[in-house]
Design an enzyme around this catalytic site. Structure first.
Site, PDB file in Angstrom:
ATOM      1  N   PRO A 104      -3.353  78.708 -26.929  1.00 49.74           N
ATOM      2  CA  PRO A 104      -2.338  78.232 -27.892  1.00 49.74           C
ATOM      3  C   PRO A 104      -2.657  76.811 -28.347  1.00 49.74           C
ATOM      4  O   PRO A 104      -2.974  75.958 -27.520  1.00 49.74           O
ATOM      5  CB  PRO A 104      -1.042  78.243 -27.062  1.00 49.74           C
ATOM      6  CG  PRO A 104      -1.473  78.157 -25.633  1.00 49.74           C
ATOM      7  CD  PRO A 104      -2.821  78.796 -25.550  1.00 49.74           C
ATOM      8  N   MET A 105      -2.598  76.586 -29.645  1.00 48.32           N
ATOM      9  CA  MET A 105      -2.792  75.223 -30.159  1.00 48.32           C
ATOM     10  C   MET A 105      -1.815  74.979 -31.310  1.00 48.32           C
ATOM     11  O   MET A 105      -1.910  75.622 -32.358  1.00 48.32           O
ATOM     12  CB  MET A 105      -4.237  75.017 -30.634  1.00 48.32           C
ATOM     13  CG  MET A 105      -5.244  74.918 -29.486  1.00 48.32           C
ATOM     14  SD  MET A 105      -6.926  74.622 -30.052  1.00 48.32           S
ATOM     15  CE  MET A 105      -7.372  76.237 -30.701  1.00 48.32           C
TER      16      MET A 105
ATOM     17  N   CYS B 135       1.832  70.996 -21.476  1.00 43.80           N
ATOM     18  CA  CYS B 135       1.705  70.055 -22.591  1.00 43.80           C
ATOM     19  C   CYS B 135       1.880  68.604 -22.101  1.00 43.80           C
ATOM     20  O   CYS B 135       2.905  68.267 -21.500  1.00 43.80           O
ATOM     21  CB  CYS B 135       2.738  70.377 -23.670  1.00 43.80           C
ATOM     22  SG  CYS B 135       2.619  69.252 -25.065  1.00 43.80           S
TER      23      CYS B 135
ATOM     24  N   LYS C 228       1.556  78.781 -18.544  1.00 42.41           N
ATOM     25  CA  LYS C 228       0.319  78.022 -18.770  1.00 42.41           C
ATOM     26  C   LYS C 228       0.504  76.635 -18.176  1.00 42.41           C
ATOM     27  O   LYS C 228       1.426  75.917 -18.538  1.00 42.41           O
ATOM     28  CB  LYS C 228      -0.011  77.952 -20.257  1.00 42.41           C
ATOM     29  CG  LYS C 228      -1.331  77.242 -20.522  1.00 42.41           C
ATOM     30  CD  LYS C 228      -1.861  77.587 -21.894  1.00 42.41           C
ATOM     31  CE  LYS C 228      -3.102  76.777 -22.234  1.00 42.41           C
ATOM     32  NZ  LYS C 228      -2.797  75.394 -22.608  1.00 42.41           N
TER      33      LYS C 228
ATOM     34  N   ASN D 164      -9.162  77.850 -18.297  1.00 40.58           N
ATOM     35  CA  ASN D 164      -9.236  77.241 -19.634  1.00 40.58           C
ATOM     36  C   ASN D 164      -9.713  75.790 -19.510  1.00 40.58           C
ATOM     37  O   ASN D 164      -9.495  75.140 -18.495  1.00 40.58           O
ATOM     38  CB  ASN D 164      -7.827  77.319 -20.262  1.00 40.58           C
ATOM     39  CG  ASN D 164      -7.640  76.420 -21.468  1.00 40.58           C
ATOM     40  OD1 ASN D 164      -6.818  75.509 -21.445  1.00 40.58           O
ATOM     41  ND2 ASN D 164      -8.382  76.671 -22.516  1.00 40.58           N
ATOM     42  N   GLY D 165     -10.357  75.339 -20.579  1.00 38.15           N
ATOM     43  CA  GLY D 165     -10.794  73.946 -20.648  1.00 38.15           C
ATOM     44  C   GLY D 165     -12.300  73.845 -20.781  1.00 38.15           C
ATOM     45  O   GLY D 165     -13.041  74.267 -19.896  1.00 38.15           O
ATOM     46  N   ASP D 166     -12.743  73.321 -21.919  1.00 35.10           N
ATOM     47  CA  ASP D 166     -14.170  73.058 -22.153  1.00 35.10           C
ATOM     48  C   ASP D 166     -15.038  74.317 -22.079  1.00 35.10           C
ATOM     49  O   ASP D 166     -16.199  74.237 -21.682  1.00 35.10           O
ATOM     50  CB  ASP D 166     -14.700  72.009 -21.162  1.00 35.10           C
ATOM     51  CG  ASP D 166     -14.031  70.653 -21.363  1.00 35.10           C
ATOM     52  OD1 ASP D 166     -13.377  70.462 -22.403  1.00 35.10           O
ATOM     53  OD2 ASP D 166     -14.158  69.789 -20.472  1.00 35.10           O
TER      54      ASP D 166
ATOM     55  N   ARG E   4     -10.258  74.451 -28.364  1.00 35.13           N
ATOM     56  CA  ARG E   4     -10.850  73.631 -29.419  1.00 35.13           C
ATOM     57  C   ARG E   4     -12.163  74.144 -29.994  1.00 35.13           C
ATOM     58  O   ARG E   4     -12.421  73.984 -31.182  1.00 35.13           O
ATOM     59  CB  ARG E   4     -11.031  72.190 -28.896  1.00 35.13           C
ATOM     60  CG  ARG E   4      -9.695  71.466 -28.707  1.00 35.13           C
ATOM     61  CD  ARG E   4      -9.846  70.238 -27.857  1.00 35.13           C
ATOM     62  NE  ARG E   4     -10.296  70.581 -26.511  1.00 35.13           N
ATOM     63  CZ  ARG E   4     -10.698  69.708 -25.605  1.00 35.13           C
ATOM     64  NH1 ARG E   4     -10.742  68.428 -25.906  1.00 35.13           N
ATOM     65  NH2 ARG E   4     -11.076  70.112 -24.407  1.00 35.13           N
TER      66      ARG E   4
HETATM   67  C1  LIG Z   1      -4.478  70.522 -31.329  1.00 40.08           C
HETATM   68  C2  LIG Z   1      -4.105  71.134 -30.004  1.00 40.08           C
HETATM   69  C3  LIG Z   1      -2.861  71.718 -29.859  1.00 40.08           C
HETATM   70  C4  LIG Z   1      -2.492  72.297 -28.644  1.00 40.08           C
HETATM   71  N1  LIG Z   1      -1.278  72.897 -28.533  1.00 40.08           N
HETATM   72  C5  LIG Z   1      -0.949  73.555 -27.391  1.00 40.08           C
HETATM   73  C6  LIG Z   1       0.256  74.305 -27.301  1.00 40.08           C
HETATM   74  O1  LIG Z   1       1.040  74.401 -28.248  1.00 40.08           O
HETATM   75  N2  LIG Z   1       0.515  74.929 -26.112  1.00 40.08           N
HETATM   76  C7  LIG Z   1      -0.325  74.851 -25.035  1.00 40.08           C
HETATM   77  O2  LIG Z   1      -0.057  75.436 -23.985  1.00 40.08           O
HETATM   78  N3  LIG Z   1      -1.480  74.162 -25.105  1.00 40.08           N
HETATM   79  C8  LIG Z   1      -1.823  73.539 -26.256  1.00 40.08           C
HETATM   80  N4  LIG Z   1      -3.022  72.885 -26.350  1.00 40.08           N
HETATM   81  C9  LIG Z   1      -3.950  72.939 -25.204  1.00 40.08           C
HETATM   82  C10 LIG Z   1      -4.932  74.104 -25.325  1.00 40.08           C
HETATM   83  O3  LIG Z   1      -4.274  75.349 -25.248  1.00 40.08           O
HETATM   84  C11 LIG Z   1      -6.000  74.058 -24.213  1.00 40.08           C
HETATM   85  O4  LIG Z   1      -5.342  74.145 -22.976  1.00 40.08           O
HETATM   86  C12 LIG Z   1      -6.826  72.783 -24.247  1.00 40.08           C
HETATM   87  O5  LIG Z   1      -7.216  72.443 -25.551  1.00 40.08           O
HETATM   88  C13 LIG Z   1      -8.073  72.923 -23.361  1.00 40.08           C
HETATM   89  O6  LIG Z   1      -8.885  73.984 -23.775  1.00 40.08           O
HETATM   90  P1  LIG Z   1     -10.205  73.767 -24.699  1.00 40.08           P
HETATM   91  O7  LIG Z   1     -11.092  72.805 -23.982  1.00 40.08           O
HETATM   92  O8  LIG Z   1     -10.804  75.147 -24.834  1.00 40.08           O
HETATM   93  O9  LIG Z   1      -9.724  73.207 -25.994  1.00 40.08           O
HETATM   94  C14 LIG Z   1      -3.394  72.278 -27.544  1.00 40.08           C
HETATM   95  C15 LIG Z   1      -4.638  71.685 -27.698  1.00 40.08           C
HETATM   96  C16 LIG Z   1      -5.014  71.119 -28.900  1.00 40.08           C
HETATM   97  C17 LIG Z   1      -6.369  70.490 -29.027  1.00 40.08           C
END
Ligand SMILES: Cc1cc2nc3c(=O)[nH]c(=O)nc-3n(C[C@H](O)[C@H](O)[C@H](O)COP(=O)(O)O)c2cc1C
Length: 297
Positions: free
Chosen positions: A9-10, A92, A131, A186-188, A211
């Protein structure tokens, strides 16, 4: 959750259009952007844009955030029929959210987190996931995991950083999966190879990609698209977004341009030109011309 590889989710990114593009490339499930439980119970109408559409609802989890167990349960009940499951945001790190005791603040108050999970579980028939991050200031994942399981959650996803870390450092995939409920790491995770390694290291059942998918939805298929395919995806994504939010799409689409043009010849100049465009037709023409130039050079 419904497979091994999903779109994380983003907020501001994973709207209907982007989810659809990611599904096209093989994402097995996705989430909505986070929805405020308080706002939802006050006014469903202004939150409608976040609710999954019929053609995707079997694959999309609806994420809610908040700190009041009853309000969270009420919001979950209102939303549940519109998605595949309900997800509780306990990760968050944004100040505005933490200040209200929501998001990752729940990692400091595990009792509250448990109560929220219990109330939401009581209120809905659908599955409930949570989450989380590793902890608020330090890694308390084991304690958090146990609480989430005890409260009756059906699934858990963990971003391998603490809230305090925000997005700094490298996310760890070395977590302990006790295996009581499906766990997603999740993460990176920046490729399908990373996904494989992250699952091996953590023993997780699947991964969430955030991301790295922005302007790079083919990450879910792990093949490099041709120029032609890339252009078609860009045009389709923009068209969907335009249908979803009208002319605002021109500005919203800017978030994806760096990703869509990463590594391409002349990308820097192209980006600085396209960021100034305000007319949808101009934007489309600009992309078409740029890809024609790439093809011929
Ligand atoms: C722009 C943005 C918005 C995000 N919004 C949410 C959100 O609404 N809910 C949530 O649980 N995580 C949110 N995240 C976190 C991501 O779901 C994820 O946990 C985090 O980016 C790490 O994963 P990645 O390295 O694959 O990006 C957000 C991250 C980004 C960068």
């Amino acid at each position: 959750m419904l497979g091994k590889i999903g779109l994380a989710p983003m907020a501001g990114i994973t709207n209907y259009s982007f989810r659809k593009i990611c599904f096209d490339f093989g994402a097995e499930f996705a989430y909505t952007e986070m929805i405020s439980s308080e706002s939802l119970i006050r006014n469903i109408k202004i939150n409608e844009k976040y609710i999954p559409k019929k053609d995707e609802k079997d694959k999309v989890g609806i994420q809610i955030f908040g700190s009041d167990p009853i309000v969270m349960a009420d919001a979950a009940k209102i939303l549940e029929e519109n998605g595949a499951w309900i997800d509780i945001n306990a990760g968050c790190p944004v100040r505005k959210v933490i200040k209200k005791g929501a998001g990752s603040a729940l990692l400091k108050d595990v009792k509250k987190l448990k109560k929220i999970i219990e109330e939401v579980k009581k209120a809905v028939k659908s599955k409930v996931s949570v989450k989380v991050r590793l902890g608020f200031e330090e890694d308390n994942f084991e304690k958090i995991y146990d609480a989430v399981v005890e409260a009756g959650a059906d699934m858990i996803a963990v971003h391998g950083r603490t809230a305090k870390q925000m997005y700094s450092g490298k996310a760890t995939w070395e977590i302990k999966n006790k295996g009581y409920i499906p766990l997603y790491i999740n993460g990176d995770i920046n490729s399908l190879d990373d996904a494989k390694v992250a699952m091996e290291v953590s023993g997780a059942d699947g991964v969430l990609i955030g991301r790295s998918s922005i302007g790079n939805p083919w990450i879910f298929s792990d093949r490099t698209p041709s120029f032609e395919e890339r252009l078609n995806v860009i045009l389709k994504h923009f068209e969907l977004l335009k249908r979803e939010i009208g002319n605002m799409a021109v500005v919203e689409f800017r978030k994806f341009i760096a990703g869509y043009t990463k590594g391409l010849k002349g990308a820097r100049e192209f980006r600085s030109n396209i960021m100034k465009i305000e007319d949808p037709e101009n934007l489309i023409q600009c992309f078409v011309n740029y890809f024609l130039y790439l093809k011929n050079s």
